[in-house]
Write a protein that holds these residues in place. Structure first.
Motif, mmCIF file in Angstrom:
data_model
loop_
_atom_site.group_PDB
_atom_site.id
_atom_site.type_symbol
_atom_site.label_atom_id
_atom_site.label_comp_id
_atom_site.label_asym_id
_atom_site.label_seq_id
_atom_site.Cartn_x
_atom_site.Cartn_y
_atom_site.Cartn_z
ATOM 1 N N UNK A 1 0.714 -1.170 -0.329
ATOM 2 C CA UNK A 1 -0.377 0.074 0.077
ATOM 3 C C UNK A 1 0.896 1.145 -0.160
ATOM 4 N N UNK A 2 1.923 1.623 0.940
ATOM 5 C CA UNK A 2 2.469 2.282 0.965
ATOM 6 C C UNK A 2 3.625 3.033 -0.617
ATOM 7 N N UNK A 3 3.549 1.643 -1.404
ATOM 8 C CA UNK A 3 4.653 1.745 -2.502
ATOM 9 C C UNK A 3 3.381 2.299 -3.527
ATOM 10 N N UNK A 4 2.197 1.893 -3.376
ATOM 11 C CA UNK A 4 0.988 2.387 -4.272
ATOM 12 C C UNK A 4 1.495 3.051 -5.041
ATOM 13 N N UNK A 5 1.785 4.746 -5.371
ATOM 14 C CA UNK A 5 1.647 5.336 -6.203
ATOM 15 C C UNK A 5 2.987 5.060 -6.758
ATOM 16 N N UNK A 6 4.161 4.371 -6.550
ATOM 17 C CA UNK A 6 5.098 3.768 -7.739
ATOM 18 C C UNK A 6 4.327 3.006 -8.599
ATOM 19 N N UNK A 7 3.820 2.123 -8.502
ATOM 20 C CA UNK A 7 3.441 1.093 -8.912
ATOM 21 C C UNK A 7 2.477 1.412 -9.641
ATOM 22 N N UNK A 8 1.290 2.782 -9.504
ATOM 23 C CA UNK A 8 0.598 3.331 -10.312
ATOM 24 C C UNK A 8 1.115 4.101 -11.600
ATOM 25 N N UNK A 9 2.185 4.164 -11.191
ATOM 26 C CA UNK A 9 3.224 5.491 -12.201
ATOM 27 C C UNK A 9 3.661 3.702 -12.951
ATOM 28 N N UNK A 10 3.867 2.623 -12.994
ATOM 29 C CA UNK A 10 5.007 2.156 -13.379
ATOM 30 C C UNK A 10 3.663 1.722 -13.929
ATOM 31 N N UNK A 11 2.849 1.298 -13.813
ATOM 32 C CA UNK A 11 1.488 0.217 -14.590
ATOM 33 C C UNK A 11 1.486 0.598 -15.538
ATOM 34 N N UNK A 12 0.439 0.167 -17.255
ATOM 35 C CA UNK A 12 0.082 0.841 -17.548
ATOM 36 C C UNK A 12 -1.496 1.752 -17.601
ATOM 37 N N UNK A 13 -1.570 2.194 -17.916
ATOM 38 C CA UNK A 13 -3.079 3.638 -17.884
ATOM 39 C C UNK A 13 -4.221 2.049 -17.732
ATOM 40 N N UNK A 14 -4.820 2.440 -17.100
ATOM 41 C CA UNK A 14 -6.754 1.840 -17.051
ATOM 42 C C UNK A 14 -6.603 0.748 -16.358
ATOM 43 N N UNK A 15 -6.909 -0.759 -16.062
ATOM 44 C CA UNK A 15 -7.739 -0.769 -15.115
ATOM 45 C C UNK A 15 -6.620 -2.130 -15.091
ATOM 46 N N UNK A 16 -5.978 -2.727 -15.981
ATOM 47 C CA UNK A 16 -5.273 -3.672 -16.178
ATOM 48 C C UNK A 16 -3.559 -3.797 -16.217
ATOM 49 N N UNK A 17 -2.698 -4.691 -14.929
ATOM 50 C CA UNK A 17 -1.326 -4.512 -15.843
ATOM 51 C C UNK A 17 -0.583 -5.050 -13.990
ATOM 52 N N UNK A 18 -1.241 -4.363 -12.870
ATOM 53 C CA UNK A 18 -1.181 -4.576 -11.803
ATOM 54 C C UNK A 18 -1.783 -5.442 -10.943
ATOM 55 N N UNK A 19 -0.835 -6.520 -9.963
ATOM 56 C CA UNK A 19 -1.872 -7.016 -8.831
ATOM 57 C C UNK A 19 -0.975 -7.211 -7.605
ATOM 58 N N UNK A 20 -1.525 -7.031 -6.686
ATOM 59 C CA UNK A 20 -0.896 -8.128 -5.648
ATOM 60 C C UNK A 20 -1.553 -9.188 -5.088
ATOM 61 N N UNK A 21 -0.576 -10.328 -5.564
ATOM 62 C CA UNK A 21 -0.355 -11.931 -6.331
ATOM 63 C C UNK A 21 -0.578 -12.476 -4.382
ATOM 64 N N UNK A 22 0.185 -12.311 -3.702
ATOM 65 C CA UNK A 22 0.061 -13.010 -2.584
ATOM 66 C C UNK A 22 0.809 -12.534 -1.743
ATOM 67 N N UNK A 23 1.450 -13.767 -0.651
ATOM 68 C CA UNK A 23 3.068 -12.808 0.559
ATOM 69 C C UNK A 23 3.716 -12.636 -0.799
ATOM 70 N N UNK A 24 5.017 -12.498 0.518
ATOM 71 C CA UNK A 24 6.370 -12.493 -0.069
ATOM 72 C C UNK A 24 6.986 -13.512 -0.886
ATOM 73 N N UNK A 25 6.992 -13.249 -1.513
ATOM 74 C CA UNK A 25 7.784 -14.723 -2.965
ATOM 75 C C UNK A 25 6.754 -14.721 -3.857
ATOM 76 N N UNK A 26 5.542 -14.862 -3.602
ATOM 77 C CA UNK A 26 4.207 -14.710 -4.905
ATOM 78 C C UNK A 26 4.705 -14.012 -6.126
ATOM 79 N N UNK A 27 4.444 -12.435 -5.945
ATOM 80 C CA UNK A 27 5.211 -12.026 -7.107
ATOM 81 C C UNK A 27 6.590 -12.616 -8.502
#
Length: 306
Positions: free
Chosen positions: A134-160
């Motif tokens: 959650x704290x890093x979401x501003x970074x993730x939002x900028x890096x991902x493509x515009x729109x609904x898709x392109x990001x997932x918090x898949x799970x715990x450490x290692x899931x990504x």
């Protein structure tokens, strides 16, 4: 948001640039002093306000392990580290535990997008605790493509990195299928315009995709792909995917075959196929090709072809 970026190569450099265009303050470090903002990791940490966020974008394996270990010595409780390289998910679990013991957060992030990511955005597959993500979401939002898709918090450490590993395994299978289809069409003798056949599939077909678009683009430059040697490396994720399949007893015949096809592509003269040729000659009298390229007949026997 302030963030440190370690590794300013083709991917890391473009990601840093996309973040800067998005209004973030990026302090970059690279071993190449001409593109680095700081002289070393110590200065990078000093330049970032607490609580710090540092993104590691260096090759998987020892370079990543050494970098994260050093950050563990330099950072403070409340800081967070992101591993955005192609690390093995097992390493993520070790790094997460190592940093957590010092009060430092850890997030693993599988990144897809290649050289197109600067303009189009990067697909991000993230693993870690909710508070750190959650704290890093501003970074993730900028890096991902515009729109609904392109990001997932898949799970715990290692899931990504686990889902990025599987993503790349799927990619192996899709590319292999395109390659085999191309070879069969070209060998048929019926199809006189192979590039336009693939181009026609860009709309209206169930196999239209970005990979198909890239294949058409490659044939625009070289219609018969004659300037490319049929040799394909693998970056590790395909092997890890197959190993994970063994560990979990999940059958992956397509992805496994695609990985083995890459191994086969590196052999100018396959030892295994030499054995096959020799056995066919021994039991069936089938002709074999000498190392110099000449055919030699085997024993004078009648046998069905195998």
């Amino acid at each position: 948001m302030d963030i440190g970026m370690i590794g300013l190569g083709r991917m890391g450099g473009n990601m840093a640039e996309r973040l800067r265009r998005g209004g973030h303050n990026v302090v970059g470090y690279d071993r190449d002093p001409q593109i680095s903002d700081v002289a070393g990791l110590e200065e990078l940490v000093e330049r970032l306000p607490a609580p710090r966020a540092v993104w590691v974008m260096v090759p998987a394996g020892d370079p990543t392990r050494q970098t994260i270990h050093r950050l563990g010595e330099l950072l403070e409780p409340g800081d967070v580290v992101v591993d955005g390289g192609n690390s093995h998910y097992v390493d993520d679990q070790k790094h997460g535990e190592e940093l957590a013991a010092k009060g430092i957060g850890f997030v693993d992030c599988g990144v897809s997008g290649g050289v197109w990511g600067l303009e189009n955005g990067y697909a991000l597959m993230v693993g870690g605790d909710e508070e750190h993500v959650k704290r890093l979401m501003p970074i993730f939002e900028t890096l991902k493509p515009e729109g609904e898709y392109g990001f997932v918090h898949a799970g715990k450490v290692g899931a990504g990195h686990f889902v990025k590993m599987v993503h790349n395994g799927i990619e192996y299978g899709m590319m292999q299928a395109f390659g085999e289809g191309y070879e069969l069409i070209a060998a048929s003798g019926l199809v006189t315009n192979v590039p336009e056949t693939f181009r026609s599939w860009k709309e209206g077909t169930v196999i239209r995709s970005w990979l198909l678009d890239l294949m058409v683009r490659a044939m625009d430059d070289d219609p018969e792909l004659s300037g490319i040697r049929g040799y394909a490396q693998d970056s590790g994720e395909g092997r890890w995917t197959v190993q994970a399949a063994v560990d979990h007893a999940v059958p992956l015949p397509v992805i496994t075959a695609a990985l083995y096809a890459r191994f086969a592509s590196r052999q100018d003269d396959s030892p295994a196929m030499r054995v096959v040729a020799a056995l066919r000659n021994q039991f069936g009298g089938h002709a074999v090709e000498s190392a110099k390229g000449a055919d030699s007949a085997g024993a004078d026997v009648e046998a069905p072809s195998v």
